[in-house]
Design a protein around this motif. Sequence first.
Motif, PDB file in Angstrom:
ATOM      1  N   ASN A 173       0.840  -1.192   0.000  1.00  0.00           N
ATOM      2  CA  ASN A 173       0.000   0.000   0.000  1.00  0.00           C
ATOM      3  C   ASN A 173       0.877   1.244   0.000  1.00  0.00           C
ATOM      4  N   SER A 175       1.161   4.815   0.763  1.00  0.00           N
ATOM      5  CA  SER A 175       0.446   5.755   1.616  1.00  0.00           C
ATOM      6  C   SER A 175       1.254   7.051   1.742  1.00  0.00           C
ATOM      7  N   ASP A 198      -5.394   3.467   5.453  1.00  0.00           N
ATOM      8  CA  ASP A 198      -4.219   3.048   6.221  1.00  0.00           C
ATOM      9  C   ASP A 198      -4.642   2.322   7.493  1.00  0.00           C
ATOM     10  N   ARG A 202      -3.784  -1.623   8.205  1.00  0.00           N
ATOM     11  CA  ARG A 202      -3.021  -2.043   9.378  1.00  0.00           C
ATOM     12  C   ARG A 202      -3.848  -2.944  10.283  1.00  0.00           C
ATOM     13  N   SER A 217       3.432  -1.331   4.069  1.00  0.00           N
ATOM     14  CA  SER A 217       2.935   0.040   3.971  1.00  0.00           C
ATOM     15  C   SER A 217       4.112   0.960   3.653  1.00  0.00           C
ATOM     16  N   TYR A 219       5.121   4.708   3.506  1.00  0.00           N
ATOM     17  CA  TYR A 219       4.706   6.045   3.931  1.00  0.00           C
ATOM     18  C   TYR A 219       5.636   7.075   3.292  1.00  0.00           C
ATOM     19  N   SER A 259       7.136  -2.079   6.502  1.00  0.00           N
ATOM     20  CA  SER A 259       6.843  -0.671   6.220  1.00  0.00           C
ATOM     21  C   SER A 259       8.106   0.070   5.826  1.00  0.00           C
TER      22      SER A 259
END
Length: 294
Positions: A173, A175, A198, A202, A217, A219, A259
Amino acid sequence: MGDPSGAEGAIMSRYSLLEHLLFPRTQYNSRRLEYRLEGKTVLITGASSGIGEQLAYLLADSHVHLILVARREDRLLEIKAEIEKKSAQVSVFPVDLREETELESLLAFLHQLPDGLDVIVSNAGHSIKRSILESLDRYHDFTRTMAINYSAPLQLLLSTIPLLEKSQGQIINVSTVNVMLPPLAYWAAYQASKAAFDTWFRSVAPELNMIGILTTSIYLPLVRTPMILPTTAYQKLPAMTPQHVARIIGNALYTHKRSYKPWWIIFGQLGSILFRWYWEYAIPRRLRRKGSRM
């Protein structure tokens, strides 16, 4: 062995001194990536420009089936023609993910893939900056933004989780760091929709991991993509290149990291705690002064 192409050096050469500090080099091993993706099928949404396009080019040397999804069929076909000069096989699927019938046609296509589905890179997104007072008669701004940033990837994953469980695949993802920091004025539609997905992602990640689906994820801070062009103030701010972000995603594909976060995000989070009073009291006063000068 790392990436022998020297492409990383070309990417970093575009950065200012401050950007070098904020966005250091990303470890990237092209051979490990190609080995990981051998014979796999990878779906990339938002593939007609920016991060999605650059990720597709990054994977072009792998023996992989790329499914490129975006609204602009002409751009997808151009990218397909370029990539297929190399090793990857490409399918393009022009679709507006906000439209229910178009999304359903994509899902039907995915469920008919003979070799299944191994990776989904959820990258498509929509950004909008508008004050709440200018939005009172623009409810559609919120529904459209929520549709592309939350509802569409949610429906996509709900339908394809069985496919990914079968292949023991991965979901990435893309984000924004905004979901980890206090929300900013004027960005309510964008930040609410990104934070919603998000949080959902999660929340379900432990269940997905339990059945063998990897979750990652990414970020991101500001990235120089077409999405930021309407915001003039962003043109002079430090920003990552989409090529750099593509390598971050490529790294996650073979390292299976949970992440990626910029190294400095911890200081932003700490500052948001220590200076919470500023957000709650000083910013409204600043906005009032700004409004009085307009």
